[in-house]
Scaffold this motif. Structure first.
Motif, short mmCIF file in Angstrom:
data_model
loop_
_atom_site.label_atom_id
_atom_site.label_comp_id
_atom_site.label_asym_id
_atom_site.label_seq_id
_atom_site.Cartn_x
_atom_site.Cartn_y
_atom_site.Cartn_z
N UNK A 235 0.84 -1.20 0.00
CA UNK A 235 0.00 0.00 0.00
C UNK A 235 0.87 1.25 0.00
N UNK A 236 0.38 2.36 -0.54
CA UNK A 236 1.18 3.58 -0.62
C UNK A 236 1.52 4.12 0.76
N UNK A 237 2.66 4.79 0.90
CA UNK A 237 2.98 5.43 2.17
C UNK A 237 2.02 6.59 2.46
N UNK B 289 21.56 4.80 -15.40
CA UNK B 289 21.53 3.88 -16.53
C UNK B 289 22.03 2.50 -16.10
N UNK B 290 21.34 1.46 -16.58
CA UNK B 290 21.73 0.10 -16.26
C UNK B 290 21.25 -0.41 -14.92
N UNK B 291 20.43 0.38 -14.23
CA UNK B 291 19.90 -0.07 -12.93
C UNK B 291 18.95 -1.23 -13.11
N UNK B 292 19.04 -2.23 -12.21
CA UNK B 292 18.09 -3.32 -12.20
C UNK B 292 16.82 -2.90 -11.46
N UNK B 293 15.78 -3.69 -11.65
CA UNK B 293 14.50 -3.36 -11.02
C UNK B 293 14.62 -3.34 -9.50
N UNK B 294 15.41 -4.26 -8.94
CA UNK B 294 15.58 -4.29 -7.48
C UNK B 294 16.28 -3.03 -6.98
N UNK B 295 17.26 -2.54 -7.75
CA UNK B 295 17.95 -1.32 -7.36
C UNK B 295 17.03 -0.10 -7.44
N UNK B 296 16.19 -0.08 -8.48
CA UNK B 296 15.22 1.01 -8.60
C UNK B 296 14.27 1.00 -7.40
N UNK B 297 13.83 -0.21 -7.01
CA UNK B 297 12.91 -0.32 -5.89
C UNK B 297 13.57 0.19 -4.60
N UNK B 298 14.86 -0.09 -4.42
CA UNK B 298 15.56 0.41 -3.24
C UNK B 298 15.63 1.93 -3.25
N UNK B 299 15.85 2.52 -4.43
CA UNK B 299 15.86 3.99 -4.52
C UNK B 299 14.50 4.56 -4.14
N UNK B 300 13.44 3.91 -4.59
CA UNK B 300 12.09 4.38 -4.27
C UNK B 300 11.80 4.25 -2.79
N UNK B 301 12.27 3.17 -2.17
CA UNK B 301 12.04 2.99 -0.74
C UNK B 301 12.80 4.03 0.07
N UNK C 206 7.68 4.16 -1.57
CA UNK C 206 7.09 2.84 -1.38
C UNK C 206 7.49 2.36 0.00
N UNK C 207 6.77 1.34 0.49
CA UNK C 207 7.03 0.83 1.83
C UNK C 207 8.03 -0.32 1.85
N UNK C 208 8.00 -1.16 0.85
CA UNK C 208 8.81 -2.38 0.87
C UNK C 208 9.42 -2.60 -0.50
N UNK C 209 10.74 -2.46 -0.61
CA UNK C 209 11.41 -2.60 -1.90
C UNK C 209 11.32 -4.02 -2.43
N UNK C 210 11.39 -5.01 -1.52
CA UNK C 210 11.34 -6.41 -1.97
C UNK C 210 9.98 -6.72 -2.60
N UNK C 211 8.90 -6.35 -1.92
CA UNK C 211 7.57 -6.63 -2.46
C UNK C 211 7.32 -5.84 -3.74
N UNK C 212 7.80 -4.59 -3.79
CA UNK C 212 7.61 -3.79 -4.99
C UNK C 212 8.36 -4.39 -6.17
N UNK C 213 9.59 -4.86 -5.93
CA UNK C 213 10.35 -5.51 -6.99
C UNK C 213 9.68 -6.78 -7.49
N UNK C 214 9.12 -7.57 -6.54
CA UNK C 214 8.38 -8.76 -6.94
C UNK C 214 7.14 -8.41 -7.75
N UNK C 215 6.48 -7.33 -7.36
CA UNK C 215 5.29 -6.88 -8.10
C UNK C 215 5.66 -6.42 -9.50
N UNK C 216 6.82 -5.77 -9.65
CA UNK C 216 7.28 -5.35 -10.98
C UNK C 216 7.52 -6.56 -11.88
N UNK C 217 8.13 -7.61 -11.31
CA UNK C 217 8.37 -8.82 -12.09
C UNK C 217 7.06 -9.48 -12.48
N UNK C 218 6.12 -9.48 -11.55
CA UNK C 218 4.82 -10.08 -11.83
C UNK C 218 4.10 -9.33 -12.95
N UNK C 219 4.24 -8.01 -12.97
CA UNK C 219 3.60 -7.17 -13.99
C UNK C 219 4.48 -6.98 -15.22
#
Length: 506
Positions: A185-187, A200-212, A217-230
């Motif tokens: 859920x959103x913060x 440039x060249x950032x992986x999705x997990x690294x982007x999620x950590x920047x967002x956290x 976002x609240x949880x980089x791990x869950x957000x990264x998993x959601x990105x892979x799912x989508x």
């Protein structure tokens, strides 16, 4: 009290005993129920009249037999009084005789109830033994057949185990669902925007950590998993972003896919065509983009640069004043604020490679056919840049340089002496032409050790593809048109000089 010959054991008994005996027989009368004495002449159960009280009778003889004690009369109809002999009760002697195997004596009163008769009571040891046997029998009965309550208790632990396991599963599922819901859920919404950078060249997990870290976002791990799912993240564009906390996952992904970046704070500067590295350092220092001394130190060390492949081929000539002279392409640049002097130099040599790739496809072949290196080509182009203003004259001046080099003639280009002097002079003196410098093309034939300025794309192209002429001389008209007068012979050149002098404004 009276003695009765009723088949009971010998001894005295109460008249109430007869009443209790009669209670258990059918046909008893109301006085018997009350326990009274039977009336005289009343018949007994066997159909005979009861015996009269002691001392009365029907004329029969009564008496006491000393050898046997008191005995009751038999229950016959003769109605004889005391004197008839009856069986003795089962005594200790009788029990001992039976235990030894003797014939048991018949018990005439075995079929009569034992109510009111005197009995022998067991001893304390016998009672204790009886209690022990009873307790042992009950214990065996409990062991072989447990009571229903015990069976019910046996099943209760299994039922409780089931409910406990079910509770654990429900708690685990609830905890997992809460973790997912809370992590995705959103913060908490905020009106204050936050900035973050996607490299440039950032992986999705690294982007999620920047967002956290930015609090979006609240949880980089869950957000990264959601990105892979989508199947998101591959189209994210690098850059600086500005977002506000409280945005949904979909809104964040949409901005990253669209590359909706913000303009980062930058430094912007322009390097004019024909500038030397010293002039560049002065300009950058004036605009606050770089430190002059640090910039000159950076251009003196081409080995620390990574943006160009051609800088690796610069000759190690001691006569070169600045190795990167001529390699810093003149253009307008915009770099991130805080860029170092090395960053600026690296960006400029990278631009040179980009401009060389825009030349015709055969440019390297043509350069090799003319037996030129890139360093020599840039040197010629820098001479053209400093001598010519008009683009249409660049190939012609380049042809003059080529023709002189082919004839082994000194180039005698004033711009090389001005470079050696370190300042611009409108008119050189004879003393200037005698300056001892490898860049003095009046004294030294051939090309100078290296470029004397940063050539433009047009000058590089003219140096690579000069015009086909026989000119060996040129002179400016000096009429403000920036045009030149060209000559093949020295005599014609002298005439052009005279004509140019006439155009000088007085």
């Amino acid at each position: 009290m009276e003695r009765e010959n009723d088949g009971a054991p010998n001894g005295w008994r109460s008249i109430y005993s007869d009443g209790r005996n009669r209670d258990s027989k059918p046909g008893k009368t109301e006085p018997e129920e009350a326990g009274g004495v039977r009336p005289e002449g009343e018949r007994t159960e066997a159909g005979t009249e009861s015996e009269p009280a002691f001392g009365s009778g029907s004329g029969s003889e009564s008496g006491i037999r000393p050898e046997s004690g008191f005995r009751s009369a038999s229950g016959s109809e003769s109605g004889a009084g005391f004197g008839a002999e009856s069986e003795e009760p089962l005594s200790r002697l009788e029990r001992g005789r039976r235990a030894k195997g003797g014939e048991p004596r018949p018990d005439p009163g075995a079929d009569r109830p034992d109510i009111g008769y005197p009995r022998e009571f067991p001893s304390a040891s016998q009672e204790e033994e009886a209690r022990r046997r009873k307790a042992s029998a009950e214990e065996e009965e409990r062991g072989s057949a447990p009571p229903p309550s015990a069976r019910r208790k046996k099943g209760r632990p299994l039922l409780w185990s089931f409910f406990i396991a079910l509770g654990i599963v429900i708690i685990a599922l609830s905890s997992g669902l809460f973790y997912l819901w809370n992590g995705l859920r959103p913060p908490k919404a905020s009106a204050t925007p936050v900035r973050f950078t996607i490299e440039k060249g950032m992986r999705a997990s690294q982007m999620a950590e920047e967002l956290e870290q930015a609090g979006l976002i609240r949880n980089a791990f869950l957000f990264g998993a959601w990105l892979k799912l989508k199947n998101e993240g591959s189209r994210f564009q690098a850059g600086d972003y500005e977002m506000t906390p409280g945005m949904t996952r979909e809104e964040i992904v949409a901005k990253l896919n669209a590359g909706d970046t913000i303009a980062a704070e930058t430094i912007r500067f322009t390097i004019p065509e024909g500038y030397t590295v010293v002039q560049m350092a002065d300009r950058l220092a004036k605009e606050g983009a770089a430190d002059k001394n640090k910039f000159l130190q950076a251009v003196a060390k081409p080995e620390q640069l990574t943006g160009s492949i051609w800088t690796k081929l610069i000759p190690k000539d001691a006569g070169i004043q600045y190795p990167l002279e001529g390699y810093l392409f003149p253009d307008t640049y915009e770099l991130k604020k805080g860029s170092t002097e090395v960053d600026i130099v690296n960006r400029m040599v990278t631009e040179l490679d980009l401009k060389l790739n825009q030349l015709p496809d055969d440019w390297q072949t043509t350069m090799q056919e003319r037996n030129l290196t890139l360093h020599q080509l840039l040197t010629i182009a820098s001479l053209v840049e400093r001598e010519v203003v008009l683009d249409e004259e660049r190939p012609i001046v380049a042809s003059v340089i080529k023709n002189r080099l082919d004839k082994k003639m000194p180039l005698q280009i004033d711009a090389t002496i001005q470079y050696a002097l370190g300042k611009q002079k409108e008119k050189l003196t004879n003393e200037d032409t005698k300056l001892d410098s490898p860049y003095n093309t009046y004294l030294h034939p051939g090309l100078p050790p290296g470029p004397i300025a940063s050539p433009s794309y047009k000058s590089i192209e003219a140096a690579l593809y000069p015009a086909d002429t026989e000119y060996l001389y040129y002179v400016t008209k000096k009429d403000g048109s920036n045009q030149h007068l060209f000559a093949i012979t020295y005599k014609q050149h002298q005439k052009n000089i005279a004509a140019s002098e006439k155009n000088v404004k007085k």
